[in-house]
Design a protein around this motif. Sequence first.
Motif, PDB file in Angstrom:
ATOM      1  N   LEU A  24       0.824  -1.215   0.000  1.00  6.65           N
ATOM      2  CA  LEU A  24       0.000   0.000   0.000  1.00  6.65           C
ATOM      3  C   LEU A  24       0.856   1.262   0.000  1.00  6.65           C
ATOM      4  O   LEU A  24       0.323   2.368   0.037  1.00  6.65           O
ATOM      5  CB  LEU A  24      -0.934   0.001   1.214  1.00  6.65           C
ATOM      6  N   GLY A  25       2.179   1.091  -0.042  1.00  4.00           N
ATOM      7  CA  GLY A  25       3.066   2.246  -0.074  1.00  4.00           C
ATOM      8  C   GLY A  25       2.969   3.098   1.171  1.00  4.00           C
ATOM      9  O   GLY A  25       3.028   4.329   1.106  1.00  4.00           O
ATOM     10  N   GLN A  26       2.789   2.454   2.319  1.00  8.23           N
ATOM     11  CA  GLN A  26       2.550   3.205   3.550  1.00  8.23           C
ATOM     12  C   GLN A  26       3.850   3.650   4.218  1.00  8.23           C
ATOM     13  O   GLN A  26       4.670   2.838   4.635  1.00  8.23           O
ATOM     14  CB  GLN A  26       1.729   2.350   4.530  1.00  8.23           C
ATOM     15  N   ALA A 106      -8.643   5.302  -4.071  1.00  2.00           N
ATOM     16  CA  ALA A 106      -8.688   6.613  -4.732  1.00  2.00           C
ATOM     17  C   ALA A 106      -8.632   6.488  -6.248  1.00  2.00           C
ATOM     18  O   ALA A 106      -9.111   7.367  -6.968  1.00  2.00           O
ATOM     19  CB  ALA A 106      -7.539   7.491  -4.249  1.00  2.00           C
ATOM     20  N   MET A 107      -8.081   5.380  -6.747  1.00  2.00           N
ATOM     21  CA  MET A 107      -8.010   5.163  -8.188  1.00  2.00           C
ATOM     22  C   MET A 107      -9.370   4.780  -8.777  1.00  2.00           C
ATOM     23  O   MET A 107      -9.554   4.777  -9.986  1.00  2.00           O
ATOM     24  CB  MET A 107      -7.002   4.068  -8.512  1.00  2.00           C
ATOM     25  N   LYS A 108     -10.323   4.439  -7.911  1.00  2.00           N
ATOM     26  CA  LYS A 108     -11.633   4.008  -8.385  1.00  2.00           C
ATOM     27  C   LYS A 108     -12.752   4.965  -8.009  1.00  2.00           C
ATOM     28  O   LYS A 108     -13.895   4.791  -8.427  1.00  2.00           O
ATOM     29  CB  LYS A 108     -11.945   2.607  -7.834  1.00  2.00           C
ATOM     30  N   ALA A 121      -2.111  15.817   0.053  1.00  2.00           N
ATOM     31  CA  ALA A 121      -1.918  14.424   0.454  1.00  2.00           C
ATOM     32  C   ALA A 121      -0.459  14.003   0.424  1.00  2.00           C
ATOM     33  O   ALA A 121       0.342  14.538  -0.328  1.00  2.00           O
ATOM     34  CB  ALA A 121      -2.727  13.505  -0.471  1.00  2.00           C
ATOM     35  N   ASN A 122      -0.161  13.027   1.280  1.00  2.00           N
ATOM     36  CA  ASN A 122       1.100  12.292   1.232  1.00  2.00           C
ATOM     37  C   ASN A 122       0.781  11.007   0.476  1.00  2.00           C
ATOM     38  O   ASN A 122       0.180  10.100   1.028  1.00  2.00           O
ATOM     39  CB  ASN A 122       1.580  11.990   2.665  1.00  2.00           C
ATOM     40  N   LEU A 123       1.145  10.966  -0.801  1.00  2.00           N
ATOM     41  CA  LEU A 123       0.696   9.875  -1.656  1.00  2.00           C
ATOM     42  C   LEU A 123       1.652   8.689  -1.658  1.00  2.00           C
ATOM     43  O   LEU A 123       2.877   8.870  -1.640  1.00  2.00           O
ATOM     44  CB  LEU A 123       0.538  10.371  -3.098  1.00  2.00           C
ATOM     45  N   PRO A 124       1.102   7.477  -1.710  1.00  2.00           N
ATOM     46  CA  PRO A 124       1.945   6.293  -1.879  1.00  2.00           C
ATOM     47  C   PRO A 124       2.786   6.432  -3.147  1.00  2.00           C
ATOM     48  O   PRO A 124       2.261   6.806  -4.205  1.00  2.00           O
ATOM     49  CB  PRO A 124       0.940   5.147  -2.001  1.00  2.00           C
ATOM     50  N   TYR A 125       4.060   6.165  -3.049  1.00  2.00           N
ATOM     51  CA  TYR A 125       4.971   6.393  -4.171  1.00  2.00           C
ATOM     52  C   TYR A 125       4.570   5.643  -5.433  1.00  2.00           C
ATOM     53  O   TYR A 125       4.703   6.142  -6.539  1.00  2.00           O
ATOM     54  CB  TYR A 125       6.394   5.980  -3.778  1.00  2.00           C
ATOM     55  N   ASN A 126       4.057   4.431  -5.259  1.00  2.00           N
ATOM     56  CA  ASN A 126       3.836   3.569  -6.419  1.00  2.00           C
ATOM     57  C   ASN A 126       2.621   3.958  -7.256  1.00  2.00           C
ATOM     58  O   ASN A 126       2.469   3.490  -8.388  1.00  2.00           O
ATOM     59  CB  ASN A 126       3.724   2.097  -5.979  1.00  2.00           C
ATOM     60  N   VAL A 127       1.743   4.814  -6.724  1.00  2.00           N
ATOM     61  CA  VAL A 127       0.541   5.180  -7.488  1.00  2.00           C
ATOM     62  C   VAL A 127       0.327   6.692  -7.575  1.00  2.00           C
ATOM     63  O   VAL A 127      -0.743   7.150  -7.973  1.00  2.00           O
ATOM     64  CB  VAL A 127      -0.724   4.530  -6.871  1.00  2.00           C
ATOM     65  N   VAL A 132      -3.206  11.206  -9.045  1.00  2.00           N
ATOM     66  CA  VAL A 132      -3.384  12.632  -9.329  1.00  2.00           C
ATOM     67  C   VAL A 132      -4.122  12.822 -10.654  1.00  2.00           C
ATOM     68  O   VAL A 132      -5.065  13.621 -10.744  1.00  2.00           O
ATOM     69  CB  VAL A 132      -2.027  13.366  -9.353  1.00  2.00           C
ATOM     70  N   LEU A 133      -3.727  12.093 -11.687  1.00  2.00           N
ATOM     71  CA  LEU A 133      -4.384  12.223 -12.984  1.00  2.00           C
ATOM     72  C   LEU A 133      -5.851  11.797 -12.911  1.00  2.00           C
ATOM     73  O   LEU A 133      -6.732  12.447 -13.490  1.00  2.00           O
ATOM     74  CB  LEU A 133      -3.645  11.393 -14.040  1.00  2.00           C
ATOM     75  N   HIS A 134      -6.123  10.722 -12.191  1.00  2.00           N
ATOM     76  CA  HIS A 134      -7.502  10.248 -12.059  1.00  2.00           C
ATOM     77  C   HIS A 134      -8.366  11.281 -11.342  1.00  2.00           C
ATOM     78  O   HIS A 134      -9.484  11.592 -11.785  1.00  2.00           O
ATOM     79  CB  HIS A 134      -7.534   8.923 -11.293  1.00  2.00           C
ATOM     80  N   LEU A 135      -7.846  11.837 -10.260  1.00  2.00           N
ATOM     81  CA  LEU A 135      -8.646  12.783  -9.481  1.00  2.00           C
ATOM     82  C   LEU A 135      -8.839  14.101 -10.220  1.00  2.00           C
ATOM     83  O   LEU A 135      -9.910  14.713 -10.141  1.00  2.00           O
ATOM     84  CB  LEU A 135      -8.004  13.006  -8.106  1.00  2.00           C
ATOM     85  N   LEU A 136      -7.839  14.551 -10.955  1.00  2.00           N
ATOM     86  CA  LEU A 136      -8.018  15.751 -11.764  1.00  2.00           C
ATOM     87  C   LEU A 136      -9.095  15.531 -12.826  1.00  2.00           C
ATOM     88  O   LEU A 136      -9.836  16.453 -13.182  1.00  2.00           O
ATOM     89  CB  LEU A 136      -6.702  16.149 -12.429  1.00  2.00           C
ATOM     90  N   ALA A 137      -9.197  14.297 -13.301  1.00  2.00           N
ATOM     91  CA  ALA A 137     -10.189  13.970 -14.335  1.00  2.00           C
ATOM     92  C   ALA A 137     -11.603  13.883 -13.770  1.00  2.00           C
ATOM     93  O   ALA A 137     -12.552  14.347 -14.406  1.00  2.00           O
ATOM     94  CB  ALA A 137      -9.818  12.668 -15.023  1.00  2.00           C
TER      95      ALA A 137
END
Length: 279
Positions: A24-26, A106-108, A121-127, A132-137
Amino acid sequence: MSLLGPVEIRALAESLGVRPTKKLGQNFVHDPNTVRRIVATADLAPDDVVLEVGPGLGSLTLALLPACAAVVAVEIDPVLAARLPATVEDRAPELADRLTVVCDDAMKVSTLPLAPTALVANLPYNVAVPVVLHLLAVVPTLRRVLVMVQAEVADRMAAGPGGRVYGVPSVKIAWYASARRVATVPRAVFWPVPNVDSALVLLERREQPDADRDAVFAVIDAAFAQRRKTLRAALAGWAGSAAAAEAALVAAGVDPGARGEQLAVGDFVRIAQHAHTRR
């Protein structure tokens, strides 16, 4: 209100039986000064609704709540999602009604209970970039984005044409917003300590080009799939042939001998539009 420090973070994690996972990139932030710095850099207005992705144990959440009207926290881990309201109630009871927790990926996410104006946000590195692109969309009300990501990812997100790290993330981010790296974050403020540096990158939404986004993104993907190739060659598969690619490039005013890393988002828009009109 007291923020979470290293002792509190570890105690809270232990009480929940939580061990940070690479899947989960925590990496939990345990330094109060860092979260204060993030909130100050976000420059929030009292009426802002903040979207936080991956709130984890609540370090940043607690710092965000006094600075805005509401926080919508999207957390994929059900244990952490269930605990977050109680943590806020314990440490900032007067602000508890400002928090809404959504237990989801968040990707869904496609709809949210409020209309966020800022993503912090402090985002998981792997996603980080896909999120960001998904949420902007899907969240058109987002005006400003401040995310903590791997330093290398921050550089890619903020890169301009011609740079060594300029690529697909750079151009797709530029479709939505201007981006710049605004600060470096030391490794020591995280638990567990990551083996890479982190940075804050600030995005400010601008008017999107008047074009078909999916068509433009298809050109971007094709142009960078083989970076060393000229655009005439790289876009041959996308256009149907090298000759068709060259025709679209010339019509768009782009040198067929150039490479994708030399083009700005507006160049890709013109290529997509000319290809569309020629088909």
